[in-house]
Design an enzyme around this catalytic site. Structure first.
Site, PDB file in Angstrom:
ATOM      1  N   GLY A  70      19.565  30.580  39.290  1.00 16.98           N
ATOM      2  CA  GLY A  70      20.216  29.906  40.413  1.00 16.98           C
ATOM      3  C   GLY A  70      19.593  30.347  41.719  1.00 16.98           C
ATOM      4  N   GLY A  72      20.427  29.384  44.785  1.00 23.21           N
ATOM      5  CA  GLY A  72      21.264  29.053  45.933  1.00 23.21           C
ATOM      6  C   GLY A  72      21.376  30.247  46.864  1.00 23.21           C
ATOM      7  N   PHE A  74      23.518  32.797  47.004  1.00 22.64           N
ATOM      8  CA  PHE A  74      23.718  34.143  46.458  1.00 22.64           C
ATOM      9  C   PHE A  74      22.532  34.579  45.598  1.00 22.64           C
ATOM     10  CE2 PHE A  74      26.263  37.639  44.536  1.00 22.64           C
ATOM     11  CZ  PHE A  74      26.509  38.278  45.731  1.00 22.64           C
ATOM     12  N   LYS A 168      32.160  33.333  40.708  1.00 22.12           N
ATOM     13  CA  LYS A 168      33.586  33.678  40.769  1.00 22.12           C
ATOM     14  C   LYS A 168      34.424  32.426  40.568  1.00 22.12           C
ATOM     15  CE  LYS A 168      32.632  37.130  44.377  1.00 22.12           C
ATOM     16  NZ  LYS A 168      32.658  37.359  45.812  1.00 22.12           N
ATOM     17  N   ALA A 201      26.463  36.205  51.350  1.00 27.89           N
ATOM     18  CA  ALA A 201      25.008  36.227  51.127  1.00 27.89           C
ATOM     19  C   ALA A 201      24.263  36.377  52.461  1.00 27.89           C
ATOM     20  CB  ALA A 201      24.595  34.932  50.433  1.00 27.89           C
ATOM     21  N   LYS A 252      41.032  34.732  44.858  1.00 26.78           N
ATOM     22  CA  LYS A 252      40.832  34.896  46.315  1.00 26.78           C
ATOM     23  C   LYS A 252      40.222  33.641  46.947  1.00 26.78           C
ATOM     24  CE  LYS A 252      36.236  35.337  46.712  1.00 26.78           C
ATOM     25  NZ  LYS A 252      35.351  34.649  47.619  1.00 26.78           N
ATOM     26  N   THR A 309      37.149  36.564  52.778  1.00 30.71           N
ATOM     27  CA  THR A 309      37.101  35.094  52.720  1.00 30.71           C
ATOM     28  C   THR A 309      38.236  34.450  53.526  1.00 30.71           C
ATOM     29  OG1 THR A 309      37.823  35.519  50.462  1.00 30.71           O
ATOM     30  CG2 THR A 309      35.740  34.478  50.716  1.00 30.71           C
ATOM     31  N   ARG A 316      32.964  29.573  52.785  1.00 29.17           N
ATOM     32  CA  ARG A 316      32.961  28.130  52.539  1.00 29.17           C
ATOM     33  C   ARG A 316      34.338  27.659  52.091  1.00 29.17           C
ATOM     34  NH1 ARG A 316      27.934  29.133  48.867  1.00 29.17           N
ATOM     35  NH2 ARG A 316      29.469  30.641  48.141  1.00 29.17           N
ATOM     36  N   ASN A 317      35.039  28.511  51.311  1.00 25.83           N
ATOM     37  CA  ASN A 317      36.384  28.137  50.883  1.00 25.83           C
ATOM     38  C   ASN A 317      37.333  28.045  52.072  1.00 25.83           C
ATOM     39  OD1 ASN A 317      36.366  28.030  47.831  1.00 25.83           O
ATOM     40  ND2 ASN A 317      35.316  29.968  48.208  1.00 25.83           N
ATOM     41  N   GLU A 342      34.017  27.342  45.409  1.00 24.85           N
ATOM     42  CA  GLU A 342      34.560  27.463  44.052  1.00 24.85           C
ATOM     43  C   GLU A 342      36.080  27.280  44.000  1.00 24.85           C
ATOM     44  OE1 GLU A 342      32.862  27.558  41.380  1.00 24.85           O
ATOM     45  OE2 GLU A 342      31.225  29.011  41.373  1.00 24.85           O
TER      46      GLU A 342
HETATM   47  N1  LIG Z   1      27.204  32.698  48.805  1.00 28.27           N
HETATM   48  C1  LIG Z   1      27.898  33.813  48.790  1.00 28.27           C
HETATM   49  O1  LIG Z   1      28.102  34.442  49.839  1.00 28.27           O
HETATM   50  C2  LIG Z   1      28.435  34.346  47.484  1.00 28.27           C
HETATM   51  C3  LIG Z   1      28.832  35.685  47.428  1.00 28.27           C
HETATM   52  C4  LIG Z   1      29.324  36.199  46.233  1.00 28.27           C
HETATM   53  C5  LIG Z   1      29.419  35.383  45.116  1.00 28.27           C
HETATM   54  N2  LIG Z   1      29.033  34.087  45.211  1.00 28.27           N
HETATM   55  C6  LIG Z   1      29.183  33.270  44.005  1.00 28.27           C
HETATM   56  O2  LIG Z   1      27.897  32.933  43.504  1.00 28.27           O
HETATM   57  C7  LIG Z   1      27.951  31.683  42.811  1.00 28.27           C
HETATM   58  C8  LIG Z   1      26.811  30.818  43.321  1.00 28.27           C
HETATM   59  O3  LIG Z   1      27.119  30.535  44.673  1.00 28.27           O
HETATM   60  P1  LIG Z   1      26.043  30.230  45.776  1.00 28.27           P
HETATM   61  O4  LIG Z   1      26.617  30.699  47.036  1.00 28.27           O
HETATM   62  O5  LIG Z   1      24.697  30.711  45.427  1.00 28.27           O
HETATM   63  O6  LIG Z   1      26.106  28.634  45.724  1.00 28.27           O
HETATM   64  P2  LIG Z   1      25.137  27.605  46.414  1.00 28.27           P
HETATM   65  O7  LIG Z   1      25.898  26.352  46.537  1.00 28.27           O
HETATM   66  O8  LIG Z   1      24.535  28.191  47.628  1.00 28.27           O
HETATM   67  O9  LIG Z   1      23.970  27.413  45.337  1.00 28.27           O
HETATM   68  C9  LIG Z   1      24.232  27.039  44.022  1.00 28.27           C
HETATM   69  C10 LIG Z   1      22.908  27.008  43.298  1.00 28.27           C
HETATM   70  O10 LIG Z   1      23.146  26.761  41.921  1.00 28.27           O
HETATM   71  C11 LIG Z   1      22.181  25.826  41.481  1.00 28.27           C
HETATM   72  N3  LIG Z   1      22.692  25.069  40.353  1.00 28.27           N
HETATM   73  C12 LIG Z   1      23.719  24.214  40.338  1.00 28.27           C
HETATM   74  N4  LIG Z   1      23.865  23.695  39.105  1.00 28.27           N
HETATM   75  C13 LIG Z   1      22.917  24.252  38.338  1.00 28.27           C
HETATM   76  C14 LIG Z   1      22.549  24.124  36.976  1.00 28.27           C
HETATM   77  N5  LIG Z   1      23.214  23.315  36.144  1.00 28.27           N
HETATM   78  N6  LIG Z   1      21.498  24.831  36.538  1.00 28.27           N
HETATM   79  C15 LIG Z   1      20.831  25.659  37.358  1.00 28.27           C
HETATM   80  N7  LIG Z   1      21.139  25.838  38.652  1.00 28.27           N
HETATM   81  C16 LIG Z   1      22.161  25.129  39.129  1.00 28.27           C
HETATM   82  C17 LIG Z   1      21.931  24.924  42.676  1.00 28.27           C
HETATM   83  O11 LIG Z   1      20.680  24.296  42.566  1.00 28.27           O
HETATM   84  C18 LIG Z   1      21.975  25.912  43.808  1.00 28.27           C
HETATM   85  O12 LIG Z   1      20.701  26.471  44.027  1.00 28.27           O
HETATM   86  C19 LIG Z   1      29.342  31.101  43.096  1.00 28.27           C
HETATM   87  O13 LIG Z   1      30.171  31.265  41.978  1.00 28.27           O
HETATM   88  C20 LIG Z   1      29.870  31.931  44.255  1.00 28.27           C
HETATM   89  O14 LIG Z   1      31.275  32.078  44.226  1.00 28.27           O
HETATM   90  C21 LIG Z   1      28.540  33.550  46.350  1.00 28.27           C
HETATM   91  O1  LIG Z   2      31.755  31.516  51.046  1.00 23.20           O
HETATM   92  P1  LIG Z   2      32.769  31.722  49.946  1.00 23.20           P
HETATM   93  O2  LIG Z   2      34.147  31.350  50.368  1.00 23.20           O
HETATM   94  O3  LIG Z   2      32.319  31.071  48.676  1.00 23.20           O
HETATM   95  O4  LIG Z   2      32.814  33.281  49.651  1.00 23.20           O
HETATM   96  C1  LIG Z   2      31.641  33.915  49.259  1.00 23.20           C
HETATM   97  C2  LIG Z   2      31.894  35.199  48.526  1.00 23.20           C
HETATM   98  O5  LIG Z   2      32.735  35.032  47.419  1.00 23.20           O
HETATM   99  C3  LIG Z   2      32.343  36.307  49.419  1.00 23.20           C
HETATM  100  O6  LIG Z   2      32.457  37.519  48.730  1.00 23.20           O
END
Ligand SMILES: NC(=O)c1ccc[n+]([C@@H]2O[C@H](COP(=O)([O-])OP(=O)(O)OC[C@H]3O[C@@H](n4cnc5c(N)ncnc54)[C@H](O)[C@@H]3O)[C@@H](O)[C@H]2O)c1
Ligand SMILES: O=P(O)(O)OC[C@H](O)CO
Length: 412
Positions: A70, A72, A74, A168, A201, A252, A309, A316-317, A342
């Site tokens: 992934g 994205g 994170f 999450k 992130a 959360k 959050t 984002r939430n 999420e």
């Molecule tokens: N962004 C943050 O600050 C943060 C912090 C902690 C945890 N998280 C968790 O990390 C997870 C990912 O979030 P994010 O912020 O990176 O999301 P994002 O929306 O920024 O990116 C999601 C990524 O997943 C990829 N993706 C989607 N479907 C896919 C598939 N079927 N196969 C392969 N790749 C696929 C997309 O191309 C994209 O690059 C979430 O569950 C989020 O809760 C995010």
């Molecule tokens: O931007 P959110 O709301 O998806 O939160 C990102 C992470 O879960 C923070 O720890």
């Protein structure tokens, strides 16, 4: 010069002593300074050993490949962190142009474009290439897309490479947490760990101090991952309470939507504090029912991430909630947002799971189901309220009124 200091100190302290005594003291002082010189020598030997150990550990790190699934926000932030710690990281992305930009321009063209990625970050669209030699696999694909991702790629996951999940939430179709889903979808993988806690992130990319928790049934694995990820600005705690960390991380996000609604409606800080506190009660109630430890709920993945959050403008939430509170529809919010929130799908899944829990396994008639639903909603009014708002069954204003109309009861 410093080596003479003890000698001079002994002489000045002993001006009134006889020659014999003075000689003894001088011998003592000479011994002290020799010992000090010895210490200097030891210290330099130690620092040489430390340098050698560090060099060896860096060499070892440079041979320990990490795959990040992934690309994205994170996934990029985790890749950046681990690469800066010396690990070669390969990000598995879906688009060839994203892969090429990362490999050639050293930037993720979709997320944090202003950051140059270290040379030891590469990208691929080929799951086999990414996963085959990986010693650690980090999963950063959103929860609802995880099943199809694993089903498509399960054969490439090496059995002995632990998987660290960072997603999450709760899957809508199965009503399962990631800690239940992963072992089922990756039957060959021997060990799993789950990272959670307050960690935007964006702030990790900015190298701002951040603390998270890594939970695993395998204590040694959690410690190993903590060691790999730790840096002067990234602190990793460990836990064996996997279910607690998972439930907190999912709930959360829904509380953050509620907090955003509160903000969007302009209800002030009293109501925000009350809402977040009561949200934490619902988190605790659900998590303890599922066997979590209270320590986890008052820790980084519990109140820690909830504070981040609910109050952090980067969430984002929370932003989904703010826009709902200001009167936008969910469709318009989701269609104008590139990133995953999420909490939207997790609210649906959590309510489904709670109704199942209250309904029991046996199917009741409709009247009974309503009784159970009412009971569940009374125990989890914020989770049910957010779900009803997201479904469009009630307005944000009506959601708040419903909470305020609840009868007085004991705080628990
Ligand atoms: N962004 C943050 O600050 C943060 C912090 C902690 C945890 N998280 C968790 O990390 C997870 C990912 O979030 P994010 O912020 O990176 O999301 P994002 O929306 O920024 O990116 C999601 C990524 O997943 C990829 N993706 C989607 N479907 C896919 C598939 N079927 N196969 C392969 N790749 C696929 C997309 O191309 C994209 O690059 C979430 O569950 C989020 O809760 C995010
Ligand atoms: O931007 P959110 O709301 O998806 O939160 C990102 C992470 O879960 C923070 O720890």
């Amino acid at each position: 010069m410093t080596a003479f200091v003890p000698v001079l100190q002994v002489i000045s302290r002993n001006r009134h002593l006889g020659a014999e005594q003075l000689r003894e003291n001088l011998n003592y002082a000479e011994g002290v300074s020799n010992r000090r010189r010895g210490q200097v020598q030891c210290a330099s030997e130690n620092s040489w050993l430390q340098r050698r150990r560090k060099r060896r550990s860096l060499e070892k790190r440079s041979e320990t490949k990490v795959a990040v699934c992934g690309g994205g926000s994170f996934g990029t932030a985790i890749a950046f962190l681990l690469a800066n710690n010396g690990y070669p990281v390969q990000i598995l992305v879906r688009k060839t142009w994203v892969r090429d930009e990362i490999n050639v321009e050293r930037r993720n063209p979709k997320y944090f474009t202003e950051f140059v990625l270290p040379d030891n970050v590469t990208a691929t669209i080929d799951a086999e290439e990414a996963l085959t030699d990986a010693k650690l696999i980090v999963h950063a694909v959103p929860v609802q897309q995880s099943r199809s991702f694993f089903e498509a790629n399960t054969e490439y996951f090496p059995a002995d490479a632990p998987v660290l999940c960072t997603s999450k939430g709760l899957e809508v179709t199965s009503l399962k947490f990631m800690c239940e889903l992963l072992p089922e979808l990756l039957p060959r993988t021997k060990s799993f760990a789950y990272l959670s806690g307050p960690s935007f992130a964006r702030e990790m990319m900015d190298q701002l101090p951040t603390a998270v928790v890594v939970a695993s049934d395998d204590v040694d694995l959690a410690l190993r991952i903590a060691d790999m990820m730790s840096s002067p600005f990234f602190k990793v705690f460990t836990s064996s309470d996997t279910i607690g960390v998972e439930v907190a991380g999912a709930v959360k996000n829904v509380i953050a939507i509620a907090a955003g609604i509160c903000e969007g409606l302009g209800l002030g800080t009293n109501s925000m504090a009350a809402l977040v506190t009561r949200g934490c009660s619902e988190m605790r109630r659900l998590a303890l029912n599922m066997g979590a430890s209270p320590i986890t709920l008052s820790g980084l993945s519990g109140v820690g991430d909830t504070f981040l959050t609910c109050f952090g403008p980067l969430s984002r939430n929370r932003n989904v909630g703010v826009r709902l509170g200001k009167g936008e529809t969910l469709d318009s919010i989701l269609s104008s947002s590139r990133q995953v929130a999420e909490g939207v799908t997790t609210a649906e899944a959590l309510v489904g799971m709670l109704l199942n829990q209250y309904n029991g396994v046996s199917q009741q008639d409709n009247k009974e189901i309503n009784v159970y639903a009412t009971r569940a909603a009374a125990r989890y009014p914020i989770l049910f309220g957010v779900r009803a708002i997201l479904e469009g069954r009630i307005t944000p204003q009506e959601g708040v009124e419903a909470l305020l109309a609840m009868p007085p009861r004991e705080e628990n």
